[in-house]
Write a protein that holds these residues in place. Structure first.
Motif, PDB file in Angstrom:
ATOM      1  N   ALA A  50       0.847  -1.192   0.000  1.00 48.31           N
ATOM      2  CA  ALA A  50       0.000   0.000   0.000  1.00 48.31           C
ATOM      3  C   ALA A  50       0.879   1.236   0.000  1.00 48.31           C
ATOM      4  N   ASN A  51       0.270   2.399   0.222  1.00 48.66           N
ATOM      5  CA  ASN A  51       0.986   3.656   0.045  1.00 48.66           C
ATOM      6  C   ASN A  51       2.173   3.834   0.987  1.00 48.66           C
ATOM      7  N   ALA A  52       1.998   3.514   2.253  1.00 45.24           N
ATOM      8  CA  ALA A  52       3.108   3.632   3.205  1.00 45.24           C
ATOM      9  C   ALA A  52       3.086   2.459   4.177  1.00 45.24           C
ATOM     10  N   SER A  53       2.543   1.346   3.719  1.00 41.72           N
ATOM     11  CA  SER A  53       2.396   0.162   4.561  1.00 41.72           C
ATOM     12  C   SER A  53       2.193  -1.049   3.666  1.00 41.72           C
ATOM     13  N   PHE A  54       2.089  -2.218   4.281  1.00 38.27           N
ATOM     14  CA  PHE A  54       1.717  -3.409   3.518  1.00 38.27           C
ATOM     15  C   PHE A  54       1.100  -4.434   4.462  1.00 38.27           C
ATOM     16  N   GLN A  55       0.423  -5.383   3.865  1.00 39.87           N
ATOM     17  CA  GLN A  55      -0.226  -6.426   4.646  1.00 39.87           C
ATOM     18  C   GLN A  55       0.090  -7.791   4.053  1.00 39.87           C
ATOM     19  N   VAL A  56       0.323  -8.743   4.916  1.00 42.98           N
ATOM     20  CA  VAL A  56       0.622 -10.112   4.502  1.00 42.98           C
ATOM     21  C   VAL A  56      -0.461 -11.020   5.074  1.00 42.98           C
ATOM     22  N   ARG A  57      -1.082 -11.792   4.215  1.00 44.27           N
ATOM     23  CA  ARG A  57      -2.055 -12.789   4.675  1.00 44.27           C
ATOM     24  C   ARG A  57      -1.350 -14.140   4.721  1.00 44.27           C
ATOM     25  N   PHE A  58      -1.617 -14.902   5.768  1.00 48.37           N
ATOM     26  CA  PHE A  58      -0.940 -16.186   5.927  1.00 48.37           C
ATOM     27  C   PHE A  58      -1.894 -17.225   6.515  1.00 48.37           C
ATOM     28  N   ASP A  59      -1.513 -18.466   6.385  1.00 50.61           N
ATOM     29  CA  ASP A  59      -2.285 -19.581   6.917  1.00 50.61           C
ATOM     30  C   ASP A  59      -1.670 -19.993   8.260  1.00 50.61           C
ATOM     31  N   PRO A  60      -2.335 -19.707   9.386  1.00 44.83           N
ATOM     32  CA  PRO A  60      -1.750 -20.019  10.693  1.00 44.83           C
ATOM     33  C   PRO A  60      -1.622 -21.518  10.958  1.00 44.83           C
ATOM     34  N   ASP A  61      -2.270 -22.340  10.131  1.00 42.11           N
ATOM     35  CA  ASP A  61      -2.104 -23.787  10.264  1.00 42.11           C
ATOM     36  C   ASP A  61      -0.808 -24.263   9.620  1.00 42.11           C
ATOM     37  N   VAL A  62      -0.226 -23.393   8.785  1.00 47.39           N
ATOM     38  CA  VAL A  62       1.020 -23.743   8.098  1.00 47.39           C
ATOM     39  C   VAL A  62       2.217 -23.074   8.755  1.00 47.39           C
ATOM     40  N   ILE A  63       2.055 -21.815   9.176  1.00 49.33           N
ATOM     41  CA  ILE A  63       3.152 -21.089   9.814  1.00 49.33           C
ATOM     42  C   ILE A  63       2.620 -20.353  11.042  1.00 49.33           C
ATOM     43  N   HIS A  64       3.345 -20.451  12.146  1.00 52.41           N
ATOM     44  CA  HIS A  64       2.949 -19.770  13.380  1.00 52.41           C
ATOM     45  C   HIS A  64       3.139 -18.258  13.197  1.00 52.41           C
ATOM     46  N   PRO A  65       2.229 -17.445  13.713  1.00 48.71           N
ATOM     47  CA  PRO A  65       2.368 -15.988  13.560  1.00 48.71           C
ATOM     48  C   PRO A  65       3.727 -15.447  13.990  1.00 48.71           C
ATOM     49  N   ASP A  66       4.273 -15.951  15.088  1.00 48.29           N
ATOM     50  CA  ASP A  66       5.581 -15.472  15.547  1.00 48.29           C
ATOM     51  C   ASP A  66       6.690 -15.820  14.557  1.00 48.29           C
ATOM     52  N   ASP A  67       6.574 -16.987  13.921  1.00 49.32           N
ATOM     53  CA  ASP A  67       7.566 -17.381  12.920  1.00 49.32           C
ATOM     54  C   ASP A  67       7.442 -16.515  11.669  1.00 49.32           C
ATOM     55  N   LEU A  68       6.202 -16.199  11.285  1.00 48.58           N
ATOM     56  CA  LEU A  68       5.999 -15.311  10.140  1.00 48.58           C
ATOM     57  C   LEU A  68       6.603 -13.947  10.428  1.00 48.58           C
ATOM     58  N   LEU A  69       6.338 -13.422  11.616  1.00 44.30           N
ATOM     59  CA  LEU A  69       6.875 -12.110  11.986  1.00 44.30           C
ATOM     60  C   LEU A  69       8.397 -12.111  11.903  1.00 44.30           C
ATOM     61  N   LYS A  70       9.010 -13.167  12.379  1.00 38.20           N
ATOM     62  CA  LYS A  70      10.469 -13.270  12.334  1.00 38.20           C
ATOM     63  C   LYS A  70      10.973 -13.278  10.895  1.00 38.20           C
ATOM     64  N   GLU A  71      10.286 -14.024  10.027  1.00 40.77           N
ATOM     65  CA  GLU A  71      10.678 -14.104   8.610  1.00 40.77           C
ATOM     66  C   GLU A  71      10.535 -12.749   7.920  1.00 40.77           C
ATOM     67  N   VAL A  72       9.427 -12.074   8.164  1.00 46.69           N
ATOM     68  CA  VAL A  72       9.183 -10.778   7.521  1.00 46.69           C
ATOM     69  C   VAL A  72      10.183  -9.733   8.011  1.00 46.69           C
ATOM     70  N   LYS A  73      10.484  -9.727   9.289  1.00 45.89           N
ATOM     71  CA  LYS A  73      11.475  -8.781   9.815  1.00 45.89           C
ATOM     72  C   LYS A  73      12.851  -9.024   9.194  1.00 45.89           C
ATOM     73  N   ALA A  74      13.183 -10.280   8.966  1.00 44.96           N
ATOM     74  CA  ALA A  74      14.474 -10.598   8.346  1.00 44.96           C
ATOM     75  C   ALA A  74      14.523 -10.075   6.919  1.00 44.96           C
ATOM     76  N   VAL A  75      13.425 -10.242   6.193  1.00 44.38           N
ATOM     77  CA  VAL A  75      13.363  -9.724   4.824  1.00 44.38           C
ATOM     78  C   VAL A  75      13.462  -8.204   4.831  1.00 44.38           C
ATOM     79  N   ALA A  76      12.752  -7.554   5.753  1.00 43.84           N
ATOM     80  CA  ALA A  76      12.768  -6.091   5.835  1.00 43.84           C
ATOM     81  C   ALA A  76      14.169  -5.570   6.143  1.00 43.84           C
TER      82      ALA A  76
END
Length: 291
Positions: A50-76
């Motif tokens: 989006a203009n100054a943000s973004f959103q990621v949709r994920f399947d919590p049955d496949v990846i735990h939210p904390d693990d997703l957050l860790k992955e996204v922070k690493a990419v950032a």
């Protein structure tokens, strides 16, 4: 640029790149979302810049939210340390400014406007310090625009003018939204330009109309056969003023399937742009001209 992370329900991670709108914020959002896409993080089902943000949709049955957050922070973190360069494209879009169709529409809704005694173009020219509508149109079409986001309705691009902050066109939205806006209206609200992909309600000031379809769910339009939505975040747009005859010729070409907008691949370097905005824009326009 400090990012803020928060979860939205069980399936969404929302990341705010900046509290203000800027080309730097848009570029960060685009770079990180591109990085997330390339990382192919298991469980990610959708990525929406989006203009100054973004959103990621994920399947919590496949990846735990904390693990997703860790992955996204690493990419950032990687994106923040990388070169501010993207491969994108520049497209030239014809615009019939001050056309009769948006004019008829805006006149039907003057009681909802800040200045009922003027047109949208006259109002925009006046509050931005331009002496005439003609000089305002020259400023609007005189520099490229960066597509920061596509959405709200299908195929609608939000565009940010690629000039210094003090030169950017800014116009408030209507006091109350209209119930009608012609399809392919070139509009403006706040610091953002847009093109209305479909006919419908709207509150942005109306400056003109383009003959170029940007959304076709049937995918019968020549330049939309591969995908129903034309724009992508990161696209660079250059408006080309046309008169009534030029508009009519383009509409006829669209109807015959012969319309093909000028599109050229480019690399956009944010640091080079910031060091010489006018010179960099001139080089981008030269790509369209084949120079």
């Amino acid at each position: 640029m400090v990012m803020r992370y928060s979860f939205g329900g069980d399936e969404h991670l929302f990341v705010e790149c900046s509290e203000e709108m800027s080309l730097e914020a848009f570029f960060t959002s685009l770079s990180v979302t591109n990085g997330i896409r390339e990382a192919k993080i298991k469980g990610v089902t959708e990525i929406c810049p989006a203009n100054a943000s973004f959103q990621v949709r994920f399947d919590p049955d496949v990846i735990h939210p904390d693990d997703l957050l860790k992955e996204v922070k690493a990419v950032a973190e990687v994106a923040a340390g990388g070169e501010p360069v993207i491969s994108t494209r520049i497209v030239e879009i014809p615009v019939f400014y001050d056309d009769p169709w948006t004019h008829e529409t805006l006149m039907r809704f003057r009681e909802r406007h800040q200045d009922p005694g003027s047109t949208d173009l006259e109002y925009a020219a006046q509050i931005n310090g331009y002496s005439s509508v003609a000089s305002f149109i020259k400023a609007h079409s005189g520099s490229p625009w960066f597509v920061s986001m596509v959405g709200f309705v299908s195929g609608l691009p939000f565009m940010y003018q690629m000039v210094e902050r003090q030169r950017q066109i800014e116009v408030p939205k209507y006091l109350r939204p209209r119930t009608d806006t012609p399809r392919l209206t070139v509009g403006h609200g706040g610091c953002f330009g847009c093109i209305y992909s479909v006919r419908g309600a709207g509150g942005y000031q109306m400056f003109g109309i383009t003959p170029m379809p940007i959304y076709d769910p049937t995918q019968k339009t020549g330049h939309l056969k591969d995908f129903m939505v034309f724009f992508r975040p990161g696209d660079i747009v250059k408006f080309k003023p046309v008169d009534r005859d030029g508009y009519a010729r383009a509409v006829e070409a669209v109807d015959k399937g012969d319309f093909s907008p000028p599109i050229r691949p480019v690399k956009f370097d944010l640091r080079e742009f910031q060091s010489d905005i006018d010179g960099y824009n001139a080089r981008l326009e030269g790509v369209l001209d084949g120079h």
